[in-house]
Structures are given as C-alpha cells and as structure tokens.
Design a protein around this motif. Structure first.
Motif, PDB file in Angstrom:
ATOM      1  N   LEU A  70      12.731   7.103 -19.675  1.00 23.61           N
ATOM      2  CA  LEU A  70      12.172   6.324 -18.560  1.00 23.61           C
ATOM      3  C   LEU A  70      10.646   6.312 -18.603  1.00 23.61           C
ATOM      4  N   HIS A  71      10.095   7.437 -19.038  1.00 19.40           N
ATOM      5  CA  HIS A  71       8.629   7.511 -19.152  1.00 19.40           C
ATOM      6  C   HIS A  71       8.084   6.409 -20.056  1.00 19.40           C
ATOM      7  N   LEU A  72       8.887   6.060 -21.054  1.00 24.76           N
ATOM      8  CA  LEU A  72       8.415   5.114 -22.071  1.00 24.76           C
ATOM      9  C   LEU A  72       8.623   3.651 -21.672  1.00 24.76           C
ATOM     10  N   ILE A  73       9.348   3.418 -20.581  1.00 24.82           N
ATOM     11  CA  ILE A  73       9.597   2.033 -20.145  1.00 24.82           C
ATOM     12  C   ILE A  73       8.269   1.369 -19.789  1.00 24.82           C
TER      13      ILE A  73
ATOM     14  N   THR B 265       4.994   6.842 -13.022  1.00 22.03           N
ATOM     15  CA  THR B 265       5.461   8.225 -13.003  1.00 22.03           C
ATOM     16  C   THR B 265       6.973   8.234 -12.874  1.00 22.03           C
ATOM     17  N   VAL B 266       7.570   9.325 -13.312  1.00 23.68           N
ATOM     18  CA  VAL B 266       9.012   9.496 -13.157  1.00 23.68           C
ATOM     19  C   VAL B 266       9.226  10.823 -12.449  1.00 23.68           C
ATOM     20  N   ALA B 267      10.023  10.794 -11.388  1.00 24.13           N
ATOM     21  CA  ALA B 267      10.248  12.035 -10.648  1.00 24.13           C
ATOM     22  C   ALA B 267      11.725  12.174 -10.305  1.00 24.13           C
ATOM     23  N   GLU B 268      12.172  13.421 -10.298  1.00 24.58           N
ATOM     24  CA  GLU B 268      13.559  13.696  -9.932  1.00 24.58           C
ATOM     25  C   GLU B 268      13.601  14.070  -8.471  1.00 24.58           C
ATOM     26  N   GLU B 269      14.472  13.446  -7.720  1.00 27.62           N
ATOM     27  CA  GLU B 269      14.600  13.826  -6.314  1.00 27.62           C
ATOM     28  C   GLU B 269      16.065  13.911  -5.966  1.00 27.62           C
ATOM     29  N   GLY B 270      16.585  15.131  -5.891  1.00 28.03           N
ATOM     30  CA  GLY B 270      18.008  15.323  -5.618  1.00 28.03           C
ATOM     31  C   GLY B 270      18.817  14.698  -6.743  1.00 28.03           C
ATOM     32  N   ALA B 271      19.745  13.851  -6.388  1.00 30.68           N
ATOM     33  CA  ALA B 271      20.599  13.224  -7.384  1.00 30.68           C
ATOM     34  C   ALA B 271      19.966  11.966  -7.957  1.00 30.68           C
ATOM     35  N   GLU B 272      18.754  11.654  -7.494  1.00 29.14           N
ATOM     36  CA  GLU B 272      18.151  10.387  -7.895  1.00 29.14           C
ATOM     37  C   GLU B 272      16.915  10.589  -8.763  1.00 29.14           C
ATOM     38  N   VAL B 273      16.659   9.598  -9.572  1.00 29.53           N
ATOM     39  CA  VAL B 273      15.435   9.583 -10.368  1.00 29.53           C
ATOM     40  C   VAL B 273      14.602   8.407  -9.861  1.00 29.53           C
ATOM     41  N   ILE B 274      13.337   8.693  -9.521  1.00 23.15           N
ATOM     42  CA  ILE B 274      12.483   7.646  -8.962  1.00 23.15           C
ATOM     43  C   ILE B 274      11.389   7.290  -9.955  1.00 23.15           C
ATOM     44  N   VAL B 275      11.343   6.032 -10.339  1.00 24.05           N
ATOM     45  CA  VAL B 275      10.326   5.564 -11.280  1.00 24.05           C
ATOM     46  C   VAL B 275       9.325   4.704 -10.520  1.00 24.05           C
TER      47      VAL B 275
ATOM     48  N   ARG C 180       0.812  -1.214   0.000  1.00 24.95           N
ATOM     49  CA  ARG C 180       0.000   0.000   0.000  1.00 24.95           C
ATOM     50  C   ARG C 180       0.846   1.264   0.000  1.00 24.95           C
ATOM     51  N   ASP C 181       2.141   1.108   0.209  1.00 18.54           N
ATOM     52  CA  ASP C 181       3.033   2.269   0.128  1.00 18.54           C
ATOM     53  C   ASP C 181       3.141   2.648  -1.341  1.00 18.54           C
ATOM     54  N   PRO C 182       2.814   3.910  -1.692  1.00 17.64           N
ATOM     55  CA  PRO C 182       2.871   4.307  -3.109  1.00 17.64           C
ATOM     56  C   PRO C 182       4.263   4.101  -3.708  1.00 17.64           C
ATOM     57  N   LEU C 183       5.275   4.085  -2.863  1.00 16.58           N
ATOM     58  CA  LEU C 183       6.632   3.930  -3.373  1.00 16.58           C
ATOM     59  C   LEU C 183       7.096   2.470  -3.368  1.00 16.58           C
ATOM     60  N   HIS C 184       6.167   1.538  -3.031  1.00 22.66           N
ATOM     61  CA  HIS C 184       6.557   0.130  -3.023  1.00 22.66           C
ATOM     62  C   HIS C 184       6.913  -0.316  -4.444  1.00 22.66           C
ATOM     63  N   GLY C 185       8.090  -0.864  -4.609  1.00 18.91           N
ATOM     64  CA  GLY C 185       8.518  -1.354  -5.907  1.00 18.91           C
ATOM     65  C   GLY C 185       9.078  -0.281  -6.827  1.00 18.91           C
ATOM     66  N   ALA C 186       9.200   0.943  -6.333  1.00 20.46           N
ATOM     67  CA  ALA C 186       9.749   2.018  -7.170  1.00 20.46           C
ATOM     68  C   ALA C 186      11.222   1.724  -7.476  1.00 20.46           C
ATOM     69  N   VAL C 187      11.622   2.007  -8.710  1.00 18.19           N
ATOM     70  CA  VAL C 187      13.019   1.795  -9.096  1.00 18.19           C
ATOM     71  C   VAL C 187      13.752   3.136  -8.988  1.00 18.19           C
ATOM     72  N   VAL C 188      14.826   3.142  -8.216  1.00 13.37           N
ATOM     73  CA  VAL C 188      15.565   4.375  -7.981  1.00 13.37           C
ATOM     74  C   VAL C 188      16.902   4.306  -8.720  1.00 13.37           C
ATOM     75  N   LEU C 189      17.187   5.328  -9.504  1.00 11.62           N
ATOM     76  CA  LEU C 189      18.442   5.351 -10.255  1.00 11.62           C
ATOM     77  C   LEU C 189      19.256   6.578  -9.854  1.00 11.62           C
ATOM     78  N   ALA C 190      20.523   6.375  -9.600  1.00 10.38           N
ATOM     79  CA  ALA C 190      21.417   7.518  -9.392  1.00 10.38           C
ATOM     80  C   ALA C 190      22.110   7.774 -10.727  1.00 10.38           C
TER      81      ALA C 190
ATOM     82  N   LEU D  76      17.611  11.520 -19.961  1.00 10.58           N
ATOM     83  CA  LEU D  76      17.145  10.184 -19.578  1.00 10.58           C
ATOM     84  C   LEU D  76      15.662  10.147 -19.216  1.00 10.58           C
ATOM     85  N   LEU D  77      15.171  11.276 -18.667  1.00 12.16           N
ATOM     86  CA  LEU D  77      13.805  11.287 -18.149  1.00 12.16           C
ATOM     87  C   LEU D  77      12.759  10.847 -19.167  1.00 12.16           C
ATOM     88  N   PRO D  78      12.759  11.405 -20.399  1.00 15.72           N
ATOM     89  CA  PRO D  78      11.716  10.971 -21.352  1.00 15.72           C
ATOM     90  C   PRO D  78      11.806   9.490 -21.680  1.00 15.72           C
TER      91      PRO D  78
END
Lengths: 325, 244
Positions: free
Chosen positions: A247-250, A255-265, A224-234, A243-245
């Motif tokens: 990842l959207h197409l994978i 959703t794809v979001a930038e957080e600091g030095a990481e990208v969270i899919v 139930r955690d919205p971030l469960h299974g999210a793939v994080v890339l540094a 890279l962002l576009p």
C-alpha cells in the motif's frame, strides 16, 4: 455588483474585551452564507450589529448599500431579521404580530393582505394563526418569527439559528424554504448544526472567539480534514502485515496506518480520486483478501473543532469567489 | 408617526388581551369611588362638587400607575422582544411615544369611566363644571407625568418589580414634597424662597391649583415638562441599555 450585506471591520467591545473583532465579509444576491461557530463566538453579536440593534465599537455594515449607522431606517426597511430565540409578543396571535409588523413597515392596501398571507403560507403557521403565541410549541414560535422576517419580502434575510428547536421534518421544511428563496435574496444564517451548513450554504464563515478563522465553501472546509479522501480497507488479519508495504507503494498514498481491523491510507492532497482508483486496481489485479473498501469524506466536526479550538490568531482564509449573480 | 401609531395600537390591544386591563379598571373604579364616599365624606360635605374624588386621586395613582407602567420596557427586555421591535424600521422615539400614549390613553379611559360621579353631583345640585373639567385635566396630566416617570424606570431594568418600586418611590417624592409634612420640615429653618421652591416642585401643589378650576399655563407647563423630560430620558436609557 454591490454586495447586499457588507460588514466592514465590525468590532464590538464589552467592558474592554472584544466580543467581535474586525469581522469583515460580504454576501451577494443568490448566496446563503452560513455563520458557523461555537456558542459565544460572536455570531449573534455580529448579527445584532448588522441589523442595527447594537452599535459597533468600530467598523460598520451596509445593507443594500445603506450604512446601518447613518442610514439605519433605510437599511432596516430592506432586511428581515429573526433574532436569536425567535422572541415574539406572547399575548398576540401570529396574525396580530404580522399585522403589527406590517403597520410598522408601512405595508398598506392589497399588498398588506397579500404579504401577510404569503408569509403565513411560507412559514406554515396557518394552523395556529389565531392562537396566542404563548400557547404555541417551540417549533411554531420559531416559524412565527420566520414569518415576521419574511413579511415584507426583503432583499436581505438575517436568521439567527432558524432551525433551533425544530424537529427533523420542520428543519427540512425550513431548509427547503430558505433554499427556494436563495436565488432572489442574500441570506445570512447562523447555526451550530454542521449538517445544516452542508445542506444549505453556498459559503461558510467560521468564527471563533470573535474573529473569522475560515471563509470558504463547505466542500472546501471538508478538504481540511486530514482524513478527507482516505481509503479504508478491511483486511483479513493474516494477510494484513504482507499488504502494508504494498500500500505504501501505491501512487497517491501519503501514509498507511493500521487501526483495529482496518488499514487507512491517507492521500497526497489533491490526489483523492486517484488514490481510490489505484488501490482498487491493485486490489483486483493481485486479488487481495479485502472484505470491504471505502473512501472517507472529510468530517465537518473535525474541521470545526480544529478551527475553533486551536487557532489563536486568525489563519489565512481562502476566499471563495463570489458566485455570479 | 405611523410607526408610533402602530406601537400604540399594539400596546392597547395587549392591555385587553390579558386580564390586566379589566383588573386595573375595576380596582381603580372601586377604590376611587369608595374613597370618595367613605373617606371623602361625599354626602356629609353637602356640596355638589367632586373634591372628595379628586383629593384622593394622586394617592391612588401613586400605586396604580406604577403597576401599569412597570411592564412598558422591562417586559420587552425580559422577553427579548426589544430586539424584534428595535430592528424594525422605527426610531426609538416612536416606540417610546407609542408605548407612553397607549398607557396614558388607558389611564384616561379609567378616569372617563368615573363619569357617573358627575351625573350624581348634577342630580344632587348644580356643580361648577369648569372646576370639574380643570380637575379632570389635572388628573390626566398627573397620570401622564407618573406614567412618563414609570416608563423611564421600566427602561432601567428587566425586572418589573424593581420598576414598580422605583416608580412608586420617585412619584411619591415629587408628590409628597408639597405636603405639610415636607414643607413643615423646611419651614422652621429655611428661607421662604426655599420652602416655595420645594413646594413648587411638587406635583400635588400643581394638581391642587388645577383643582381650584384655574387652568394656569405654569401648571400645565410643569406637567408637560415632566412628561417630555422623562420620555426623553426613557429614549436615552432604551438606546443605551437595550443590549444588556
């Protein structure tokens, strides 16, 4: 099969306000049900009603088929209970306390000695068996309370915060003990330690403001955690924008979001494994400048906070099927 | 009754696990005997009886018995052990009776330890043993009644000091209603029947009857109903207030 613990619409009002409202659940043999909730949510009150200490305002509970209201003694004979804070007579020794409980429970003869020995060993209080309980450390006091609950080898164990006040090693021991007994008993434990639920429980009941807000397996709760299974890339900063576009197409990405030095899919629910495979495949095929990649697990504290602070009305629960026993 | 006996055993053991038992017994014996010899003029009276001893007993019990009974339930509530006790398979009544009998047996031990006084009077003269036995029975019943009251007061609160003060007050009221202080206040204006009623309500009056050496069913019944009545009240209070 008849459930060993059965709560039916248990309700307790104190001065007009409901401390516990319509709590229903059942625990079968072989199950460890974790009662999870913030302080004051009604965990202890519910346990007090199931053990016959408090009379419910409405509803009832059954232990091994015996109604706690009408067949109180029969029900109490079949359950072992560790009350909150593990109260014990301070002027007695652990041995004295166990002897007293054995007397009240009518254990006699060879069985009595055997059971006292077994309880002392199981709870590991042998080292202090002849010291007044008042002089014992918090951890030992808790374990004396546990020994008392185990004394008559009951079918049903109700433990209110069994590992509270124990050090990590003692916590581990108590959990091991509970896990060892689990197959033969129905166990209800309350806790606010989240890791304990994952480590110990086959099912979890989340309670908030007196009502059940979730009844499912710990693994199910994590999902139930919205971030469960999210793939994080540094990703190397220079390459991030490009890279962002991609990842959207994978396939499987929500959703794809930038957080600091990481990208969270974040994954489309149910496609967590899929997503990780697709991301790593694309990464290798196109040789992305990624320095680190990992998949996040759901965090129970996030789920816990969401469930216990937002839900005003009980949300529909996903009932886990009772395990075969 | 096996669970009640288990509770009885535990309570007795707990008296002797702390200095409580020894302090209580020593203070009781020192006070009882010094009151007998100094204020009761044991020798000066020149009679081979224990009137001097038994006359002071109600007033001694008035503050010693509440000290014994105050912890009966207040302590269980305060330490939370009441939850442990009452989730064991035993009826509230068993726990109430077990605890009461333990405290009563303890009081009886105190009374029994005063037996050298009996030896003293039998050396000095030829006492009427019937009177002594009836008086001792009266003392035992009196302490039982006070303990039952104390048990109910102790169940009312988690604070032992409050339990002590309440018990001492109630015990004082039922004791003093037989003294000339109270009966005198009524005698001037109230009909004799009212004075009789108030005085008949007094533990002192019934104790005095037994002290004369006559075991009257009415006196035994009086103490018996006080004990049973207050134990029932205790059970009721424990059941109603256990969760608070």
């Amino acid at each position: 099969m008849v459930p060993m613990i059965e709560a039916q619409a248990l309700t307790k009002s104190f001065g007009g306000t409901d401390a516990v409202r319509d709590v229903s659940f059942s625990v079968h043999k072989g199950e460890v049900l974790g009662f999870l909730g913030p302080n004051g949510a009604g965990k202890s009150t519910t346990m007090k009603m199931i053990t016959g200490f408090l009379a419910p305002t409405r509803g009832t509970a059954r232990v091994c088929g015996y109604d706690i209201l009408t067949q109180t003694r029969a029900a109490q004979r079949r359950l072992g209970y560790l009350p909150e804070g593990a109260p014990a007579y301070g002027d007695m020794t652990p041995f004295g306390l166990l002897s007293f409980v054995a007397d009240v429970r009518g254990l006699g003869g060879a069985n009595r000695k055997k059971r006292i020995e077994a309880a002392l060993d199981a709870a590991q209080v042998r080292a202090v068996v002849h010291q007044p309980i008042d002089t014992l450390s918090k951890g030992f006091k808790r374990r004396v309370g546990l020994a008392q609950a185990l004394l008559h080898d009951p079918d049903v164990l109700i433990l209110d915060e069994p590992t509270d006040g124990l050090d990590p090693n003692q916590k581990h021991d108590v959990r091991t003990l509970i896990r060892e007994m689990a197959a033969e008993k129905a166990i209800l434990i309350s806790t606010h330690i989240l890791e304990e639920v994952e480590a110990l429980c086959s099912r979890t009941l989340v309670i908030a403001r007196g009502s059940i807000v979730a009844d499912s397996t710990p693994a199910d709760l994590l999902r139930r955690d919205p971030l469960h299974g999210a793939v994080v890339l540094a990703v190397v900063p220079a390459a991030r924008a490009a890279l962002l576009p991609k990842l959207h197409l994978i396939p499987g990405a929500l959703t794809v979001a930038e957080e600091g030095a990481e990208v969270i899919v974040r994954p489309v629910p149910g496609r967590e494994a899929d997503l990780l495979a697709n991301v790593t495949q694309a990464m290798r095929a196109e040789n992305w400048p990624v320095t680190e990649v990992y998949q996040q697990r759901g965090r129970l504290d996030v789920v816990f906070r969401t469930l216990t602070t937002t839900a005003r009305a009980p949300v529909p629960t996903t009932n886990a099927p009772p395990r075969a026993a | 009754m096996a669970p009640a006996f288990a509770v009885f055993k535990r309570e007795i053991a707990s008296y002797f696990a702390t200095p409580l038992a020894y302090v209580f017994l020593v203070i009781f014996l020192v006070l009882a005997t010094s009151l007998t010899f100094y204020m009761g003029s044991f020798f000066e009276r020149g009679q081979a009886d224990l009137q001097a001893f038994f006359n002071f007993l109600p007033w001694l019990y008035l503050f010693l018995v509440p000290a014994l009974s105050m912890r009966l339930w207040a302590d269980e509530r305060k330490s939370g052990t009441i939850e442990l006790l009452l989730t064991l398979p035993l009826a509230v009544g068993h726990a109430v009776v077990g605890k009461f009998l333990a405290s009563w047996a303890f009081c009886a031990v105190g009374l029994l330890l005063a037996f050298p006084l009996v030896i003293a009077v039998s050396v000095l003269g030829t006492p009427d043993y019937g009177v002594i036995i009836a008086s001792a029975l009266g003392a035992l019943l009196l302490s039982g009644a006070f303990l039952a009251i104390g048990s109910a007061m102790s169940a009312l609160t988690r604070n032992q000091v409050i339990a002590f003060v309440l018990t001492a007050t109630v015990c004082f009221l039922i004791t003093a209603s037989g003294t000339s202080l109270v009966t005198g206040a009524f005698a001037n204006w109230a009909p004799t029947a009212v004075v009789e009623f108030v005085s008949g309500f007094s533990a002192l009056t019934h104790f005095a009857n037994l002290q004369r050496g006559i075991i009257d069913a009415r006196d035994v019944l009086y103490f018996g109903s006080l004990i049973i009545g207050f134990l029932l009240i205790t059970a009721l209070i424990v059941d109603l207030k256990k969760a608070e």
